[in-house]
Design a protein around this motif. Structure first.
Motif, PDB file in Angstrom:
ATOM      1  N   TYR A 217     -50.946  23.043   4.714  1.00  0.00           N
ATOM      2  CA  TYR A 217     -51.736  22.073   3.948  1.00  0.00           C
ATOM      3  C   TYR A 217     -53.115  22.609   3.649  1.00  0.00           C
ATOM      4  O   TYR A 217     -53.588  22.578   2.517  1.00  0.00           O
ATOM      5  N   TYR A 221     -55.015  23.560   0.229  1.00  0.00           N
ATOM      6  CA  TYR A 221     -56.253  22.873  -0.088  1.00  0.00           C
ATOM      7  C   TYR A 221     -57.325  23.858  -0.532  1.00  0.00           C
ATOM      8  O   TYR A 221     -58.014  23.639  -1.529  1.00  0.00           O
ATOM      9  N   ILE A 224     -56.582  25.011  -4.023  1.00  0.00           N
ATOM     10  CA  ILE A 224     -56.854  23.977  -5.036  1.00  0.00           C
ATOM     11  C   ILE A 224     -58.351  23.772  -5.193  1.00  0.00           C
ATOM     12  O   ILE A 224     -58.861  23.645  -6.305  1.00  0.00           O
ATOM     13  N   GLU A 225     -59.055  23.759  -4.075  1.00  0.00           N
ATOM     14  CA  GLU A 225     -60.499  23.518  -4.135  1.00  0.00           C
ATOM     15  C   GLU A 225     -61.173  24.620  -4.936  1.00  0.00           C
ATOM     16  O   GLU A 225     -62.050  24.361  -5.770  1.00  0.00           O
ATOM     17  N   MET A 228     -60.424  24.078  -8.604  1.00  0.00           N
ATOM     18  CA  MET A 228     -61.148  22.931  -9.176  1.00  0.00           C
ATOM     19  C   MET A 228     -62.618  23.232  -9.320  1.00  0.00           C
ATOM     20  O   MET A 228     -63.251  22.796 -10.282  1.00  0.00           O
TER      21      MET A 228
ATOM     22  N   PHE B   4     -44.383  12.374 -11.957  1.00  0.00           N
ATOM     23  CA  PHE B   4     -43.846  12.663 -10.640  1.00  0.00           C
ATOM     24  C   PHE B   4     -42.415  12.214 -10.531  1.00  0.00           C
ATOM     25  O   PHE B   4     -41.540  12.928 -10.064  1.00  0.00           O
ATOM     26  N   ILE B   7     -40.032  14.321 -12.523  1.00  0.00           N
ATOM     27  CA  ILE B   7     -39.748  15.612 -11.883  1.00  0.00           C
ATOM     28  C   ILE B   7     -38.846  15.402 -10.690  1.00  0.00           C
ATOM     29  O   ILE B   7     -37.934  16.179 -10.424  1.00  0.00           O
ATOM     30  N   PHE B 227     -42.748  14.400   0.541  1.00  0.00           N
ATOM     31  CA  PHE B 227     -43.875  14.595   1.449  1.00  0.00           C
ATOM     32  C   PHE B 227     -44.726  15.765   1.000  1.00  0.00           C
ATOM     33  O   PHE B 227     -45.967  15.686   0.955  1.00  0.00           O
ATOM     34  N   GLU B 228     -44.076  16.860   0.628  1.00  0.00           N
ATOM     35  CA  GLU B 228     -44.837  18.030   0.174  1.00  0.00           C
ATOM     36  C   GLU B 228     -45.611  17.709  -1.094  1.00  0.00           C
ATOM     37  O   GLU B 228     -46.774  18.100  -1.238  1.00  0.00           O
ATOM     38  N   GLU B 229     -44.975  17.007  -2.022  1.00  0.00           N
ATOM     39  CA  GLU B 229     -45.658  16.636  -3.260  1.00  0.00           C
ATOM     40  C   GLU B 229     -46.858  15.746  -2.971  1.00  0.00           C
ATOM     41  O   GLU B 229     -47.922  15.900  -3.585  1.00  0.00           O
ATOM     42  N   CYS B 231     -48.590  15.590  -0.229  1.00  0.00           N
ATOM     43  CA  CYS B 231     -49.662  16.407   0.366  1.00  0.00           C
ATOM     44  C   CYS B 231     -50.414  17.176  -0.703  1.00  0.00           C
ATOM     45  O   CYS B 231     -51.644  17.274  -0.652  1.00  0.00           O
ATOM     46  N   CYS B 232     -49.685  17.715  -1.680  1.00  0.00           N
ATOM     47  CA  CYS B 232     -50.356  18.453  -2.761  1.00  0.00           C
ATOM     48  C   CYS B 232     -51.294  17.540  -3.536  1.00  0.00           C
ATOM     49  O   CYS B 232     -52.434  17.893  -3.825  1.00  0.00           O
ATOM     50  N   GLU B 233     -50.770  16.361  -3.883  1.00  0.00           N
ATOM     51  CA  GLU B 233     -51.576  15.414  -4.658  1.00  0.00           C
ATOM     52  C   GLU B 233     -52.810  15.011  -3.862  1.00  0.00           C
ATOM     53  O   GLU B 233     -53.923  14.955  -4.380  1.00  0.00           O
ATOM     54  N   HIS B 234     -52.602  14.793  -2.565  1.00  0.00           N
ATOM     55  CA  HIS B 234     -53.721  14.392  -1.723  1.00  0.00           C
ATOM     56  C   HIS B 234     -54.765  15.489  -1.631  1.00  0.00           C
ATOM     57  O   HIS B 234     -55.974  15.239  -1.720  1.00  0.00           O
ATOM     58  N   SER B 235     -54.308  16.720  -1.469  1.00  0.00           N
ATOM     59  CA  SER B 235     -55.296  17.795  -1.336  1.00  0.00           C
ATOM     60  C   SER B 235     -56.048  17.987  -2.641  1.00  0.00           C
ATOM     61  O   SER B 235     -57.243  18.315  -2.634  1.00  0.00           O
ATOM     62  N   ARG B 236     -55.376  17.723  -3.772  1.00  0.00           N
ATOM     63  CA  ARG B 236     -56.080  17.826  -5.057  1.00  0.00           C
ATOM     64  C   ARG B 236     -57.188  16.777  -5.141  1.00  0.00           C
ATOM     65  O   ARG B 236     -58.328  17.082  -5.539  1.00  0.00           O
ATOM     66  N   PHE B 238     -58.625  15.216  -2.673  1.00  0.00           N
ATOM     67  CA  PHE B 238     -59.600  15.524  -1.633  1.00  0.00           C
ATOM     68  C   PHE B 238     -60.586  16.564  -2.162  1.00  0.00           C
ATOM     69  O   PHE B 238     -61.804  16.414  -2.049  1.00  0.00           O
ATOM     70  N   ALA B 239     -60.015  17.620  -2.769  1.00  0.00           N
ATOM     71  CA  ALA B 239     -60.872  18.686  -3.308  1.00  0.00           C
ATOM     72  C   ALA B 239     -61.779  18.137  -4.398  1.00  0.00           C
ATOM     73  O   ALA B 239     -62.978  18.446  -4.453  1.00  0.00           O
ATOM     74  N   HIS B 240     -61.232  17.302  -5.273  1.00  0.00           N
ATOM     75  CA  HIS B 240     -62.004  16.730  -6.371  1.00  0.00           C
ATOM     76  C   HIS B 240     -63.185  15.942  -5.833  1.00  0.00           C
ATOM     77  O   HIS B 240     -64.339  16.126  -6.260  1.00  0.00           O
ATOM     78  N   LEU B 293     -65.404  19.081   5.539  1.00  0.00           N
ATOM     79  CA  LEU B 293     -64.184  18.450   5.033  1.00  0.00           C
ATOM     80  C   LEU B 293     -64.199  16.984   5.445  1.00  0.00           C
ATOM     81  O   LEU B 293     -63.430  16.526   6.277  1.00  0.00           O
TER      82      LEU B 293
END
Lengths: 338, 296
Positions: A217, A221, A224-225, A228, B4, B7, B227-229, B231-236, B238-240, B293
């Motif tokens: 994860y 991250y 992606i960070e 972005m 989503f 897909i 779950f993997e998808e 997590c990806c969406e969440h990390s995106r 989070f980063a934003h 973080l």
């Protein structure tokens, strides 16, 4: 942003298959390189071993390094490794995960090269032809030669046209023997690699699944960070450039108006957008001067604040008469409330 | 969210076909590997058997492992098997079902290699040329036992000087090839009949259990993907958020020292950073002191 997000989601959800595709392509490229390569055994006693082992081992090493070079994530790993800690701790497990996944992918092309080389047989035949067991395979009746002479004769086994030891040991017999050994080694290597890969992949869920999920994860991250942040900086650069250039043209317009003693013309209400977009430059001479000025003296990387509203209704026209305007040709200017 | 779902539906309906596709590709790769491989019998008494049996069995084992590695479901099955029980019971029937479907698919490429090897015949000729009865073949009947062994071992090598014009060599080759091909076709027939019977007789036994096992194995697979998808969406996101917070904190600092946003429209995107030094400072901060973080 939406298009970026769509592409990103696609890549992320398919990242496994994307990376596997790249590995497959590199493996095919490695096999193709080998078949295109013209193997040319020197047929001389000590050179054979050096040449054969060199061809067996040096290209895989190069392919391994190339696998790292071509992987975009190497710079990400290096950046994460070297950054100062600051307010965000560094997790060694994440770094290890990133390195391991890159190394695994980089190992595929070298493994394919070594397998193909061993299964083909030319390399081992060339390297070890002087070590063929002449006593068991050769003709017992042949008078014995000195060591050096025997080596010289045996070294020519891979070169059928100049081989002169047919009475000592038949050329086909020796080549068959060496090729058999080479192919046995090749298949053993293939089996070893696939077994290792299988063990690495299947033992992981048995032991370290939670740690693995965490590392995966956070490594995604970080990736992606970084992307972005680059995207945000690109957007910012675009806006910065747009405003900078607008201010440049406005500055040109002001200068020209001042030079020609024309009062700044208020665009007639019905001229519409086109007149605004002309930015006050309406003839060839002016445009040429603007272009020359852009080349000779680019404006500083510093944006002015907009005009403050003043009482005579000129607000928003880009004419700040009372404002300490930055002269166009200075290279540094600061506004500070201090 | 719609995207989503689209897909996902695609993956769900095609998970089986993706796995079947990989299985088919591996089978084709197996045939291609065999045709590209230059079979070269050593034509020496003990080496023949070792070489041929090696070629017959080692590549299938490697292909079997490849089949397991390339199948995503094997990881899912292992995770399900090894996970702590927690609040969700483990159903061994589901794990067994997944295991059998994975193994069946992984067995296709090795079986194809073995069948192709037998139908081609070179392997068996190389392995068993030393074991035929020399009395049956005229050319080998009159030699001493040691010589016979040497000669028979050279049968697979057509170009060997001793074998070049030996008619009995061809007789031995044909004999062994006949056995080899008979064995190959028999194995193929047995396997196809077994597969046919399995497909037809399965509904007669435990159909309900099978349906349940299949449903829940599908479910576990999809749950893992979602779950993997997620997590990806969440990390995106989070980063934003993290980056926005970072820019805002830089904006606060800049506001203390200079004027605020120059212009509406572009102002939002400029986020208060309007000159080179400010941008350089921001980039340096980003590298030297990444934000924590924590986006609460």
């Amino acid at each position: 942003m939406d298009k970026f997000r769509m592409i990103f989601q696609f890549l992320q959800s398919n990242q496994e298959s994307f990376m596997n595709g790249i590995c497959g392509i590199m493996a095919l490229a490695s096999a193709q390189m080998y078949s295109a390569f013209d193997f040319n055994c020197p047929c001389l006693p000590h050179y054979n071993l050096a040449y054969g082992l060199g061809i067996l081992l040096v290209p895989p090493f190069i392919l391994f390094l190339l696998g790292f070079v071509l992987n975009n994530n190497v710079s990400m790993l290096a950046e994460e490794w070297r950054r100062p800690q600051g307010q965000r701790g560094k997790d060694r497990a994440v770094l290890r995960y990133m390195f391991c996944s890159m190394a695994q992918r980089a190992m595929i092309a070298p493994a394919v090269w070594v397998s193909v080389t061993l299964l083909d047989g030319k390399c081992i035949t060339c390297a070890f032809c002087t070590s063929v067991p002449v006593e068991t395979l050769g003709n017992a009746s042949h008078p014995s030669l000195s060591q050096g002479e025997m080596k010289r004769v045996l070294a020519r086994i891979p070169c059928k046209d100049i081989y002169d030891g047919q009475e000592l040991i038949a050329n086909e017999v020796a080549i068959r023997y060496l090729r058999c050994i080479s192919q046995a080694l090749g298949w053993s290597f293939v089996l070893l690699m696939t077994t290792l890969a299988f063990l690495v992949r299947s033992l992981r869920p048995c032991f370290t699944q939670a740690a693995f999920l965490k590392s995966r994860y956070w490594s995604h991250y970080i990736d992606i960070e970084r992307k972005m942040f680059d995207e945000t900086c690109a957007e910012h650069a675009r806006s910065f450039a747009k405003v900078c250039i607008q201010q440049f043209f406005e500055g040109m317009g002001t200068d020209l108006a001042a030079a020609h003693c024309h009062p700044p013309r208020k665009a007639p209400a019905d001229a519409g957008e086109a007149a605004e977009k002309l930015l006050g430059i309406t003839d060839q001479g002016t445009m040429n001067m603007a272009l020359k000025s852009w080349h000779r003296c680019k404006p500083p990387l510093h944006l002015h604040p907009p005009a403050l509203p003043s009482g005579n209704g000129w607000a928003g026209e880009g004419q700040p008469p009372a404002h300490p305007a930055v002269p166009r040709r200075e290279t540094a200017a600061y506004y500070s409330r201090v | 969210m719609d995207r989503f779902r689209m897909i996902f539906q695609y993956f769900q309906s095609n998970s089986e076909s993706v796995m079947n596709g990989i299985c088919g590709l591996l089978a084709l790769a197996s045939v291609k590997m065999y045709t590209c491989f230059d079979f070269s019998c050593p034509c020496l008494p003990w080496y023949n058997m070792a070489y041929s049996l090696g070629i017959m069995f080692i590549p299938p084992i490697a292909l079997f492992f490849c089949g397991l590695i390339l199948n995503r479901q094997s990881l899912v099955m292992l995770e399900e098997w090894r996970r702590p029980q927690g609040r969700r019971k483990k159903d061994l029937a589901v794990i067994r079902y997944m295991c059998s479907s994975i193994v069946q698919r992984a067995m296709v490429a090795p079986v194809i290699w073995i069948v192709v090897t037998l139908l081609d015949g070179k392997c068996l000729i190389c392995a068993f040329s030393g074991s035929v009865d020399p009395e049956k073949f005229v050319g080998f009947a009159n030699a001493s036992p040691v010589q016979v062994q040497q000669l028979l071992a050279k049968v697979p090598c057509k170009d060997d000087e001793l074998m070049r014009n030996n008619t009995s060599r061809k007789a031995v080759s044909r004999y062994l090839r006949c056995w080899s091909q008979a064995l190959g076709w028999s194995i193929l027939l047995i396997l196809i009949v077994a597969a046919f019977l399995t497909c037809w007789l399965r509904p007669c036994f435990n159909q309900a259990t099978l349906l349940q096992a299949r449903h829940w194995s599908n479910y576990i697979d999809i749950e893992q993907k979602i779950f993997e998808e997620t997590c990806c969406e969440h990390s995106r996101l989070f980063a934003h958020t993290c980056i926005l917070h970072f820019f805002e904190s830089m904006q606060q600092e800049i506001k203390l020292h200079s004027f605020s946003l120059p212009r509406e429209g572009e102002g939002d995107l400029l986020r208060g950073i309007t000159d080179q030094d400010q941008m350089n400072k921001l980039l340096k901060m980003w590298y030297c002191e990444k934000p924590p973080l924590d986006v609460s």
